[in-house]
Motif scaffolding. Structure first.
Motif, mmCIF file in Angstrom:
data_model
loop_
_atom_site.group_PDB
_atom_site.id
_atom_site.type_symbol
_atom_site.label_atom_id
_atom_site.label_comp_id
_atom_site.label_asym_id
_atom_site.label_seq_id
_atom_site.Cartn_x
_atom_site.Cartn_y
_atom_site.Cartn_z
ATOM 1 N N THR A 1 5.003 81.056 -29.863
ATOM 2 C CA THR A 1 3.751 80.746 -28.993
ATOM 3 C C THR A 1 3.287 81.818 -28.333
ATOM 4 O O THR A 1 4.425 82.496 -27.794
ATOM 5 C CB THR A 1 3.846 79.287 -28.306
ATOM 6 O OG1 THR A 1 5.194 79.221 -27.749
ATOM 7 C CG2 THR A 1 4.269 78.297 -29.498
ATOM 8 N N GLY B 1 10.861 74.735 -31.504
ATOM 9 C CA GLY B 1 9.842 74.231 -32.062
ATOM 10 C C GLY B 1 8.631 75.316 -31.606
ATOM 11 O O GLY B 1 7.359 75.507 -31.939
ATOM 12 N N CYS C 1 -1.838 73.571 -27.701
ATOM 13 C CA CYS C 1 -3.044 74.499 -28.114
ATOM 14 C C CYS C 1 -2.788 75.796 -27.827
ATOM 15 O O CYS C 1 -3.734 76.737 -27.753
ATOM 16 C CB CYS C 1 -4.079 73.997 -27.431
ATOM 17 S SG CYS C 1 -4.794 72.165 -27.991
ATOM 18 N N PRO D 1 2.464 77.361 -41.838
ATOM 19 C CA PRO D 1 2.237 76.175 -41.856
ATOM 20 C C PRO D 1 3.299 75.253 -40.890
ATOM 21 O O PRO D 1 2.786 74.349 -40.226
ATOM 22 C CB PRO D 1 2.444 75.551 -43.250
ATOM 23 C CG PRO D 1 2.003 76.785 -43.868
ATOM 24 C CD PRO D 1 2.451 78.020 -43.284
ATOM 25 N N VAL D 2 4.625 75.797 -40.936
ATOM 26 C CA VAL D 2 5.654 74.994 -40.187
ATOM 27 C C VAL D 2 5.490 75.192 -38.673
ATOM 28 O O VAL D 2 5.411 74.360 -37.871
ATOM 29 C CB VAL D 2 6.904 75.443 -40.497
ATOM 30 C CG1 VAL D 2 8.219 75.053 -39.674
ATOM 31 C CG2 VAL D 2 7.254 75.401 -42.026
ATOM 32 N N SER E 1 -6.862 79.165 -35.182
ATOM 33 C CA SER E 1 -7.779 78.781 -36.387
ATOM 34 C C SER E 1 -7.782 80.119 -37.331
ATOM 35 O O SER E 1 -8.476 80.073 -38.531
ATOM 36 C CB SER E 1 -9.137 78.468 -36.080
ATOM 37 O OG SER E 1 -9.857 79.275 -35.353
ATOM 38 N N LEU F 1 2.529 76.080 -37.218
ATOM 39 C CA LEU F 1 1.314 75.231 -36.885
ATOM 40 C C LEU F 1 1.530 73.921 -36.451
ATOM 41 O O LEU F 1 1.007 73.365 -35.473
ATOM 42 C CB LEU F 1 0.262 75.731 -37.781
ATOM 43 C CG LEU F 1 -0.417 76.912 -37.696
ATOM 44 C CD1 LEU F 1 -1.240 77.193 -39.038
ATOM 45 C CD2 LEU F 1 -1.203 77.347 -36.597
ATOM 46 N N LYS F 2 2.281 73.304 -37.279
ATOM 47 C CA LYS F 2 2.460 71.970 -37.267
ATOM 48 C C LYS F 2 3.561 71.553 -35.929
ATOM 49 O O LYS F 2 3.253 70.735 -35.291
ATOM 50 C CB LYS F 2 3.450 71.731 -38.413
ATOM 51 C CG LYS F 2 3.887 69.977 -38.459
ATOM 52 C CD LYS F 2 4.766 69.567 -39.712
ATOM 53 C CE LYS F 2 5.006 67.986 -39.785
ATOM 54 N NZ LYS F 2 5.938 67.784 -40.896
ATOM 55 N N GLU F 3 4.491 72.561 -35.519
ATOM 56 C CA GLU F 3 4.982 72.369 -34.566
ATOM 57 C C GLU F 3 4.319 72.919 -33.161
ATOM 58 O O GLU F 3 5.044 72.710 -32.064
ATOM 59 C CB GLU F 3 6.465 73.177 -34.509
ATOM 60 C CG GLU F 3 7.299 72.554 -35.878
ATOM 61 C CD GLU F 3 7.783 71.169 -35.566
ATOM 62 O OE1 GLU F 3 8.163 70.764 -34.384
ATOM 63 O OE2 GLU F 3 8.072 70.577 -36.660
ATOM 64 N N ARG F 4 3.420 73.490 -33.351
ATOM 65 C CA ARG F 4 2.882 74.056 -32.135
ATOM 66 C C ARG F 4 2.364 73.016 -30.963
ATOM 67 O O ARG F 4 2.051 72.015 -31.593
ATOM 68 C CB ARG F 4 1.544 74.949 -32.416
ATOM 69 C CG ARG F 4 0.845 75.578 -31.538
ATOM 70 C CD ARG F 4 -0.324 76.509 -32.264
ATOM 71 N NE ARG F 4 -1.241 75.793 -32.804
ATOM 72 C CZ ARG F 4 -2.382 75.250 -32.343
ATOM 73 N NH1 ARG F 4 -2.981 76.141 -31.378
ATOM 74 N NH2 ARG F 4 -3.303 74.558 -32.993
ATOM 75 N N THR F 5 2.328 73.355 -29.782
ATOM 76 C CA THR F 5 2.224 72.413 -28.730
ATOM 77 C C THR F 5 1.120 73.223 -27.787
ATOM 78 O O THR F 5 1.126 74.368 -27.588
ATOM 79 C CB THR F 5 3.339 72.038 -27.964
ATOM 80 O OG1 THR F 5 3.970 72.936 -27.487
ATOM 81 C CG2 THR F 5 4.422 71.394 -28.908
#
Length: 343
Positions: free
Chosen positions: A155, A3, A116, A107-108, A44, A110-114
């Motif tokens: 990340t 992730g 912040c 998009p993938v 962002s 960002l969706k899986e990011r934890t």
């Protein structure tokens, strides 16, 4: 697939039991030109993306002309020069392919990011030279088939700026890079040989061809802030202490063999717009007594204060030893004193 780490290669997102490799491992095993950027403000926005795409295209152009072996994989050890007819269409094609890949992988990620965290994004462009030279005319459609575009995302936790103890510790250990104007993945493998010279506390290694003129870091550009006119106008320099015009920013020029980093260029643009004196000249260790501040820049750290720099006392004998066998000369910066005098 982890992730926190993603790899998109030629439009295909890795779906494996094991996570994609760390970016250093990936770059070591794939030739090509690359650039690394990151997100900002809770992922962002992408920082300076157009500048990174421009530099990626410039790196590819330089490698095409000077060292195609660093750009392309090839089954032929006697690598031929690619046809000059292909060059004009590189930049728009690269931007199209990279942006298309980004639209698929971001998009993938960002969706899986934890937590912040921000994202570090490395784009590598490579290809096959035999396939490229098989065409007399290379159209945009063919170019997209010849090129390999990889986007590695993981990340990233940026260091907190301005916190005491978060500064970099540097050591001058190696010679300047070959074809330094281009950013290519083979350098990730080459610079590993310098690790035997890294003292335990050092966080970045600096490059110099003579042990005095400092060029850049292995993954950063290097700047110093020094007192102006120390030899010719001693009294004035001390009399104006605290005035920004009594100081000068220095960093090695591109022609000396340094990477034209995105943040490096931004620092020079800020100096120019704010009227801050600067010179593109390699900082000289023999004048380190007048250095008041040093910092390094790259696209992940942005700008990081330097706490200390150390240099071998005997440059000629340093390169055949480990860090334990080297006698070091060290300079420690007092960042609090410098910032207080300039406010």
């Amino acid at each position: 697939m982890s992730g926190s780490r993603f790899l998109l290669s030629n439009g295909i997102l890795s779906h494996t039991v094991d996570a994609p490799p760390p970016v250093k491992v990936f770059l070591e095993t794939h030739p090509g030109a690359y650039t690394t950027s990151r997100t900002h403000n809770n992922a962002s926005c992408l920082l300076f993306w157009e500048r990174h795409m421009k530099r990626l295209s410039e790196s590819i152009q330089i490698l095409l002309n000077l060292a195609p072996r660093l750009l392309f994989k090839s089954n032929n050890s006697a690598i031929l020069q690619p046809s000059s007819a292909t060059l004009p269409i590189w930049q728009p094609t690269i931007q199209m392919l990279v942006n298309d890949s980004m639209c698929k992988v971001l998009p993938v990620a960002l969706k899986e990011r934890t937590d912040c965290n921000e994202l570090a994004i490395t784009t590598l462009v490579s290809g096959n030279l035999e396939e490229l030279n098989a065409y007399e005319i290379v159209s945009e459609e063919r170019m997209s088939k010849i090129l390999d575009v990889h986007v590695h995302v993981e990340t990233y936790v940026p260091p907190i700026f301005g916190v005491w103890g978060n500064g970099a510790h540097l050591a001058v250990v190696g010679y300047g890079r070959h074809i330094a104007a281009a950013k290519y993945s083979d350098w990730v493998r080459i610079r590993k040989t310098l690790e035997k010279l890294r003292p335990p506390s050092v966080t970045e290694l600096l490059l110099s061809n003579d042990g005095d003129q400092i060029l850049e870091g292995c993954v950063t550009n290097f700047f110093i802030v020094c007192r102006k006119d120390w030899n010719s106008d001693y009294g004035k320099a001390w009399g104006d202490y605290g005035n920004k015009y009594s100081f000068e920013v220095q960093t090695a020029p591109i022609n000396d063999g340094v990477l034209p980093g995105t943040i490096r260029q931004l620092v020079l643009e800020v100096c120019r717009s704010e009227g801050i004196p600067f010179r593109e000249v390699a900082p000289s260790w023999s004048q380190h007594d007048i250095w008041e501040e040093a910092f390094i820049t790259n696209s992940l750290r942005l700008l990081q204060h330097v706490d200390s720099i150390q240099v071998p006392t005997d440059w000629q004998s340093a390169h055949s030893k480990t860090w334990k066998d080297i006698s070091w000369t060290k300079k420690q910066f007092q960042v609090v004193n410098f910032y207080s005098c300039c406010n």
